[in-house]
Design a protein around this motif. Structure first.
Motif, mmCIF file in Angstrom:
data_model
loop_
_atom_site.group_PDB
_atom_site.id
_atom_site.type_symbol
_atom_site.label_atom_id
_atom_site.label_comp_id
_atom_site.label_asym_id
_atom_site.label_seq_id
_atom_site.Cartn_x
_atom_site.Cartn_y
_atom_site.Cartn_z
ATOM 1 N N LEU A 51 0.843 -1.199 0.000
ATOM 2 C CA LEU A 51 0.000 0.000 0.000
ATOM 3 C C LEU A 51 0.879 1.250 0.000
ATOM 4 O O LEU A 51 1.843 1.328 0.766
ATOM 5 C CB LEU A 51 -0.860 -0.040 1.276
ATOM 6 N N PHE A 72 -8.337 3.694 -2.385
ATOM 7 C CA PHE A 72 -9.374 3.972 -1.400
ATOM 8 C C PHE A 72 -8.845 4.914 -0.326
ATOM 9 O O PHE A 72 -7.654 5.248 -0.306
ATOM 10 C CB PHE A 72 -9.893 2.672 -0.770
ATOM 11 N N ASP A 74 -8.047 5.408 3.560
ATOM 12 C CA ASP A 74 -7.860 4.546 4.729
ATOM 13 C C ASP A 74 -8.519 5.183 5.956
ATOM 14 O O ASP A 74 -9.079 6.284 5.882
ATOM 15 C CB ASP A 74 -6.384 4.200 4.942
ATOM 16 N N ASN A 75 -8.478 4.453 7.097
ATOM 17 C CA ASN A 75 -9.177 4.943 8.296
ATOM 18 C C ASN A 75 -8.607 6.256 8.822
ATOM 19 O O ASN A 75 -9.243 6.936 9.615
ATOM 20 C CB ASN A 75 -9.144 3.881 9.400
ATOM 21 N N LYS B 67 -12.202 -3.078 13.255
ATOM 22 C CA LYS B 67 -11.756 -1.691 13.207
ATOM 23 C C LYS B 67 -10.386 -1.566 12.556
ATOM 24 O O LYS B 67 -10.064 -0.564 11.947
ATOM 25 C CB LYS B 67 -11.700 -1.113 14.633
ATOM 26 N N GLN B 68 -9.580 -2.621 12.741
ATOM 27 C CA GLN B 68 -8.211 -2.556 12.231
ATOM 28 C C GLN B 68 -8.114 -2.918 10.754
ATOM 29 O O GLN B 68 -7.054 -2.783 10.159
ATOM 30 C CB GLN B 68 -7.321 -3.503 13.040
ATOM 31 N N MET B 69 -9.214 -3.365 10.194
ATOM 32 C CA MET B 69 -9.144 -3.851 8.824
ATOM 33 C C MET B 69 -9.051 -2.732 7.798
ATOM 34 O O MET B 69 -9.692 -1.705 7.940
ATOM 35 C CB MET B 69 -10.375 -4.689 8.501
ATOM 36 N N TYR B 70 -8.261 -2.961 6.741
ATOM 37 C CA TYR B 70 -8.289 -2.085 5.576
ATOM 38 C C TYR B 70 -9.428 -2.576 4.694
ATOM 39 O O TYR B 70 -9.292 -3.562 3.990
ATOM 40 C CB TYR B 70 -6.953 -2.142 4.831
ATOM 41 N N LEU B 82 -8.331 -6.156 3.043
ATOM 42 C CA LEU B 82 -7.043 -6.852 3.070
ATOM 43 C C LEU B 82 -7.033 -7.811 4.254
ATOM 44 O O LEU B 82 -7.525 -7.469 5.332
ATOM 45 C CB LEU B 82 -5.908 -5.822 3.211
ATOM 46 N N TRP B 114 -2.234 -7.150 6.942
ATOM 47 C CA TRP B 114 -2.366 -5.717 7.148
ATOM 48 C C TRP B 114 -3.340 -5.395 8.273
ATOM 49 O O TRP B 114 -4.459 -5.935 8.290
ATOM 50 C CB TRP B 114 -2.858 -5.069 5.840
ATOM 51 N N ARG B 125 1.938 -1.697 10.320
ATOM 52 C CA ARG B 125 0.598 -1.953 9.771
ATOM 53 C C ARG B 125 0.645 -2.993 8.666
ATOM 54 O O ARG B 125 -0.379 -3.471 8.202
ATOM 55 C CB ARG B 125 -0.006 -0.636 9.279
#
Lengths: 442, 442
Positions: A51, A72, A74-75, B67-70, B82, B114, B125
């Motif tokens: 990424l 995209f 990201d958070n 929450k941690q997911m891309y 991901l 990730w 990350r």
């Protein structure tokens, strides 16, 4: 359906695929062999993130690669994207680290890239690339080395009938300049690039239509790029035709040095083919260019291509970074190896299968497995003391060639039954002779 | 700034990093060694896509991993993400393919994952995971094999002082059941899991507060999980205390079989440590559990952990898939190897450096480089005929130990100057003795 939560359907995304052992093993072995060649030339691996900031990746791209990008937010609100090749990340990497790493810098990079491509033509949206480059030098020795590496990779993978097609952009540029056509070069080369596909007549027509090339000039271009003969005959002919032109002379000298190096390296002459018609990467390559074709599978196209470029990282750095490199088409290569029977024997997960005759003797089987592993053999011990027929069927299905059977009788006598699943023949082997016997069978 | 487009700042995303050769080489070598161990046990590689349907990946997860997911919507409108570990994709993979692959199925998987984690504690990350599992069998032989593989991996990487801590969840469950505390097990084990961190007193207090454990029961639990002594003394003690309980007896028998196997394999006893206090993965593991500690770096925690689970793929399949496996902490492992000096010599890109004395003799240098490569040496030939001092400095900076110098004098005599950059000593070596001489020096 059970009365628990309904099952989630297990599936992969369109254009993505799993690699079960039958695919992952040969790929891993292929990459191992390729890396061994890279390392033998002092090339070192690098890796970069999957990424990146989208800004970095789009920096160069036309609309085409932009549309294909997995991009995209990201958070953390960053505009990010998955890399779509290994070249752009390498340019960014070089701009960032070359000061510390120094030049010349020789790296290889093997890793996945992602493109939201149309999947109609069997294309995948996730696939591996394998790039190798020397940057920070203009020396032709680096160009020669890239060609030698291409050769050694194909030889290491077991290919015998292949040829590396080389050309030099200065030869083409010199040719066009000698005809007063320097300005039309991009359009002319774009037409020329289609020679193999559409033939000389249509190429000539396109040159005349798009670059105002006179019919006689088109004839001369096509005659020159299609000179036939041995590599040295082609060089001599080029020398005569355009050797008086300075840029062409440089290109010819570089190609001559490449031929001499391949001869000195003892490589069969037919594995290198001067081919004045290849142009490749019109806006990018400026010197040597390579394409690699398999004699037995010409239809699959070039499996390793590349060339010399003037400046790798100009989008990210003021430092001028010339280089030369190539990219190996791993998927195509594996398909070709499969078709030519070069993948056989590479999908057995072990050399020796140890039958678990009784659970009570597990420690005995573990001990012998260990002894064989210490001797470099790959050994699979069946986890359960199931019926022998079932165990042998498992071993056979996995393609493991040799099985070891040690029941109470064998243990009492200090021997093993070794059954060769390839021909079904069993032999009794003394425990002390076991390693040597098995190694001899493989 | 030039008058061209302004430069794009070359940078990586927060929590992401580049691997220049100094990091990528040792990682690659480490992974090579680990895979060699996997292969020696008949484990085969698999690979799965980086990107999956979000539905697949969230299937199991709590809010934390969500929450941690891309996670994003792709250009085709799909809700994708991901992968954040290799376990969930393996479960999906198994549900999809196990019918074809058959059981037992032994796989390893090395690849990046990730997570948009907080980067404060030096967390990345994007990082590599390395998982290995045997699924489709309940046999304890598979559990034993996982422990043997953990052992062999650490030994292959050069670690000498380490211990694999093992326990069996049935021992803990039996212990609690024998005290009439089966129902409170989750809360009790959650408290117990903190023993190393907060000490026995606080663990007892927590058990009493959260699981209605009586003080005397807490004393008995803590006494049992802290039994000291040799592995066989601990087993005997457990046998006496809870051996009459059926589940505990099964756990004890399995651990006994594990000890016997390690002894039969000739592994030093101190590399396996029964440790009744470890519980791990409260909702997941159901049998053997493993943690691996380095004697010299206890502070970094477990570098390889895992255990037996009852059902891998229940979210995606009705097929019951028990298994056992572990996960190797590659980043932690590499940091530990660095700290213990086990990475030295692994960052030189070549064994031999060939000086390019004059460009005219390039073919000569290429020929000798090739000869050395054929003998298995990694050889770097400098691409430019620069001053010798510059070339030697380059070789020295890269850590290449041996350099080969062949100017006109040496060529005339049929010899090479071999300079050992480690001690600065030069020797003249006949061309015919060169390979043997260099191999002797390495």
């Amino acid at each position: 359906m059970s009365d628990k939560k309904p099952l989630i359907q297990p599936r992969t995304l369109k254009g993505f695929r799993d690699f079960p052992p039958a695919l992952a093993m040969p790929r891993e072995q292929m990459i191992d062999k390729v890396r061994t060649v890279f390392r033998s030339y002092g090339f070192a691996p690098i890796d970069t993130p999957a990424l990146e900031y989208a800004e970095i990746l789009t920096g160069k791209g036309g609309d085409e690669s932009d549309k294909q990008m997995y991009r995209f937010t990201d958070n953390g609100g960053r505009d990010v994207a998955l890399r779509f090749d290994l070249t752009v990340p390498f340019a960014r990497f070089a701009a960032q680290h070359i000061g510390q790493l120094g030049t010349p810098f020789k790296r290889y990079h093997v890793g996945p890239v992602w493109r939201g491509e149309n999947t109609q033509h069997g294309r995948y949206r996730e696939f591996y690339q394998c790039d190798f480059d020397t940057i920070g030098t203009n020396a032709n020795a680096a160009d020669i080395e890239i060609a030698l590496i291409i050769h050694d990779i194909l030889a290491a993978l077991g290919f015998e009938r292949f040829s590396i097609h080389v050309n030099h952009r200065l030869v083409l540029n010199g040719l066009l300049a000698s005809l007063g056509l320097a300005e039309g070069a991009p359009a002319i080369l774009r037409a020329l690039d289609k020679l193999a596909k559409i033939g000389a007549e249509k190429v000539a027509a396109e040159m005349q239509a798009t670059a105002a090339v006179a019919p006689e000039q088109a004839r001369q271009i096509l005659e020159t790029v299609q000179i036939k003969g041995s590599n040295s005959e082609i060089l001599e002919e080029l020398e005569k035709k355009i050797g008086q032109h300075e840029r062409a002379a440089t290109g010819i000298a570089n190609l001559r040095q490449l031929l001499a190096a391949f001869a000195a390296a003892g490589i069969p002459e037919n594995r290198l083919a001067l081919d004045v018609s290849i142009a490749r990467g019109l806006d990018y390559y400026t010197g040597t260019v390579y394409e690699t074709l398999l004699d037995d599978l010409p239809g699959i196209g070039s499996i390793c291509s590349g060339g010399r470029y003037d400046d790798l990282a100009s989008l990210y750095s003021k430092q001028h970074l010339p280089g030369v490199g190539a990219s190996l088409g791993l998927d195509r290569l594996m398909a070709a190896m499969d078709e030519l029977g070069l993948l056989q024997d590479s999908t057995a997960p072990a050399d020796v299968f140890v039958v678990q005759f009784t659970e009570e003797s597990l420690a005995h089987y573990i001990a012998v497995s260990r002894r064989l592993r210490d001797a470099g053999l790959r050994v699979e011990l069946f986890p359960e003391a199931k019926g022998m027929g079932k165990q042998l069927k498992y071993a056979d299905r996995k393609g493991i060639p040799l099985t070891l059977i040690g029941g109470p009788d064998e243990m009492a006598k200090g021997v093993w039954q070794v059954k060769d699943l390839r021909d079904g023949v069993s032999e009794e082997v003394g425990d002390g002779d076991l390693v040597e016997y098995l190694q001899g069978k493989l």
